[in-house]
Design a protein around this motif. Structure first.
Motif, PDB file in Angstrom:
ATOM      1  N   ALA A  93       1.511  15.313 -10.864  1.00  0.00           N
ATOM      2  CA  ALA A  93       1.729  15.505 -12.298  1.00  0.00           C
ATOM      3  C   ALA A  93       0.494  16.119 -12.960  1.00  0.00           C
ATOM      4  N   VAL A  94      -0.694  15.685 -12.546  1.00  0.00           N
ATOM      5  CA  VAL A  94      -1.939  16.248 -13.088  1.00  0.00           C
ATOM      6  C   VAL A  94      -2.031  17.730 -12.723  1.00  0.00           C
ATOM      7  N   GLN A  95      -1.691  18.074 -11.469  1.00  0.00           N
ATOM      8  CA  GLN A  95      -1.724  19.479 -11.059  1.00  0.00           C
ATOM      9  C   GLN A  95      -0.743  20.296 -11.890  1.00  0.00           C
ATOM     10  N   LYS A  96       0.437  19.764 -12.120  1.00  0.00           N
ATOM     11  CA  LYS A  96       1.441  20.488 -12.899  1.00  0.00           C
ATOM     12  C   LYS A  96       0.939  20.749 -14.320  1.00  0.00           C
ATOM     13  N   ARG A  97       0.308  19.742 -14.943  1.00  0.00           N
ATOM     14  CA  ARG A  97      -0.242  19.930 -16.287  1.00  0.00           C
ATOM     15  C   ARG A  97      -1.375  20.953 -16.280  1.00  0.00           C
ATOM     16  N   ALA A  98      -2.208  20.916 -15.252  1.00  0.00           N
ATOM     17  CA  ALA A  98      -3.334  21.847 -15.164  1.00  0.00           C
ATOM     18  C   ALA A  98      -2.850  23.289 -14.997  1.00  0.00           C
ATOM     19  N   LEU A  99      -1.744  23.474 -14.311  1.00  0.00           N
ATOM     20  CA  LEU A  99      -1.235  24.823 -14.072  1.00  0.00           C
ATOM     21  C   LEU A  99      -0.345  25.340 -15.196  1.00  0.00           C
ATOM     22  N   ALA A 100      -0.030  24.491 -16.163  1.00  0.00           N
ATOM     23  CA  ALA A 100       0.875  24.893 -17.245  1.00  0.00           C
ATOM     24  C   ALA A 100       0.346  26.111 -18.005  1.00  0.00           C
ATOM     25  N   ASP A 101      -0.972  26.203 -18.180  1.00  0.00           N
ATOM     26  CA  ASP A 101      -1.564  27.328 -18.906  1.00  0.00           C
ATOM     27  C   ASP A 101      -2.222  28.334 -17.972  1.00  0.00           C
ATOM     28  N   SER A 102      -1.862  28.297 -16.713  1.00  0.00           N
ATOM     29  CA  SER A 102      -2.437  29.183 -15.712  1.00  0.00           C
ATOM     30  C   SER A 102      -1.382  30.201 -15.291  1.00  0.00           C
ATOM     31  N   GLN A 103      -1.823  31.401 -14.977  1.00  0.00           N
ATOM     32  CA  GLN A 103      -0.896  32.474 -14.584  1.00  0.00           C
ATOM     33  C   GLN A 103      -0.802  32.567 -13.066  1.00  0.00           C
ATOM     34  N   TRP A 104       0.425  32.609 -12.547  1.00  0.00           N
ATOM     35  CA  TRP A 104       0.664  32.813 -11.119  1.00  0.00           C
ATOM     36  C   TRP A 104       0.406  34.286 -10.812  1.00  0.00           C
TER      37      TRP A 104
ATOM     38  N   PRO B 263       0.795  -1.234   0.000  1.00  0.00           N
ATOM     39  CA  PRO B 263       0.000   0.000   0.000  1.00  0.00           C
ATOM     40  C   PRO B 263       0.826   1.282   0.000  1.00  0.00           C
ATOM     41  N   PRO B 264       1.905   1.393   0.794  1.00  0.00           N
ATOM     42  CA  PRO B 264       2.658   2.659   0.729  1.00  0.00           C
ATOM     43  C   PRO B 264       3.176   2.967  -0.681  1.00  0.00           C
ATOM     44  N   ALA B 265       3.596   1.966  -1.420  1.00  0.00           N
ATOM     45  CA  ALA B 265       4.089   2.211  -2.779  1.00  0.00           C
ATOM     46  C   ALA B 265       2.956   2.673  -3.686  1.00  0.00           C
ATOM     47  N   SER B 266       1.786   2.086  -3.534  1.00  0.00           N
ATOM     48  CA  SER B 266       0.668   2.485  -4.377  1.00  0.00           C
ATOM     49  C   SER B 266       0.181   3.882  -4.018  1.00  0.00           C
ATOM     50  N   ILE B 267       0.216   4.215  -2.745  1.00  0.00           N
ATOM     51  CA  ILE B 267      -0.172   5.564  -2.326  1.00  0.00           C
ATOM     52  C   ILE B 267       0.818   6.580  -2.866  1.00  0.00           C
ATOM     53  N   LYS B 268       2.090   6.248  -2.792  1.00  0.00           N
ATOM     54  CA  LYS B 268       3.132   7.144  -3.298  1.00  0.00           C
ATOM     55  C   LYS B 268       2.944   7.365  -4.806  1.00  0.00           C
ATOM     56  N   ALA B 269       2.648   6.309  -5.535  1.00  0.00           N
ATOM     57  CA  ALA B 269       2.431   6.430  -6.982  1.00  0.00           C
ATOM     58  C   ALA B 269       1.208   7.298  -7.275  1.00  0.00           C
ATOM     59  N   ALA B 270       0.149   7.138  -6.485  1.00  0.00           N
ATOM     60  CA  ALA B 270      -1.063   7.941  -6.679  1.00  0.00           C
ATOM     61  C   ALA B 270      -0.784   9.415  -6.408  1.00  0.00           C
ATOM     62  N   LEU B 271      -0.015   9.705  -5.364  1.00  0.00           N
ATOM     63  CA  LEU B 271       0.330  11.094  -5.061  1.00  0.00           C
ATOM     64  C   LEU B 271       1.202  11.701  -6.158  1.00  0.00           C
ATOM     65  N   GLN B 272       2.126  10.906  -6.689  1.00  0.00           N
ATOM     66  CA  GLN B 272       2.973  11.398  -7.780  1.00  0.00           C
ATOM     67  C   GLN B 272       2.136  11.696  -9.018  1.00  0.00           C
ATOM     68  N   GLU B 273       1.159  10.859  -9.313  1.00  0.00           N
ATOM     69  CA  GLU B 273       0.285  11.090 -10.464  1.00  0.00           C
ATOM     70  C   GLU B 273      -0.566  12.336 -10.239  1.00  0.00           C
ATOM     71  N   LEU B 274      -1.080  12.509  -9.029  1.00  0.00           N
ATOM     72  CA  LEU B 274      -1.875  13.693  -8.713  1.00  0.00           C
ATOM     73  C   LEU B 274      -1.025  14.962  -8.866  1.00  0.00           C
TER      74      LEU B 274
END
Length: 142
Positions: free
Chosen positions: A76-87, A63-74
């Motif tokens: 990555a999704v946030q990073k892609r979502a913010l790529a076209d967003s202005q800080w 489970p810790p490995a699967s949780i870690k993988a899920a957090l890494q994917e989340l």
């Protein structure tokens, strides 16, 4: 490269890679390391267990490995979502409200808001949502 388990003052433990122990110390002392869960920059090394290979009769996908993988994917999704967003930093609440009220053209933005500002935006029907992981302001990134 060296990997450390780190702990913020809030008790969150996370993993980070550094070029050396000295690189870790320099970045920590400069406040450049932030907890991915709460953005706290008061960071210290956490206790680390040595990496031992799993026995042949143990599952590799614990489970810790699967949780870690899920957090890494989340993350990555946030990073892609913010790529076209202005800080917009601390101007987030003002800019979001201006867009909602039609005073400013709509644009994808992200930034910082106090808890009171965020609650007021939600109470007024401004469509905002917290990000799952803190964002390091561009001027603070190394």
């Amino acid at each position: 490269m060296i990997v450390f388990d780190l702990r913020c003052s809030g008790g969150h433990v996370f993993e980070a890679w550094f070029g050396s122990s000295e690189a870790y110390a320099t970045q920590r002392d400069a406040g450049q390391i932030a907890c991915p869960l709460c953005a706290d920059t008061r960071i210290d090394k956490a206790l680390m267990a040595p990496h031992l290979p799993a026995k042949s009769n143990q599952r590799a996908d614990t489970p810790p490995a699967s949780i870690k993988a899920a957090l890494q994917e989340l993350a990555a999704v946030q990073k892609r979502a913010l790529a076209d967003s202005q800080w917009v930093g601390g101007d987030f609440a003002t800019r979001a409200r201006a867009m909602h009220d039609g005073e400013e053209r709509y644009a994808a933005i992200h930034g910082q808001a106090t808890l009171a500002e965020a609650k007021a935006l939600v109470d007024d029907g401004v469509p905002v949502a917290p990000l799952p992981f803190p964002v390091i302001p561009p001027e603070a990134a190394n």
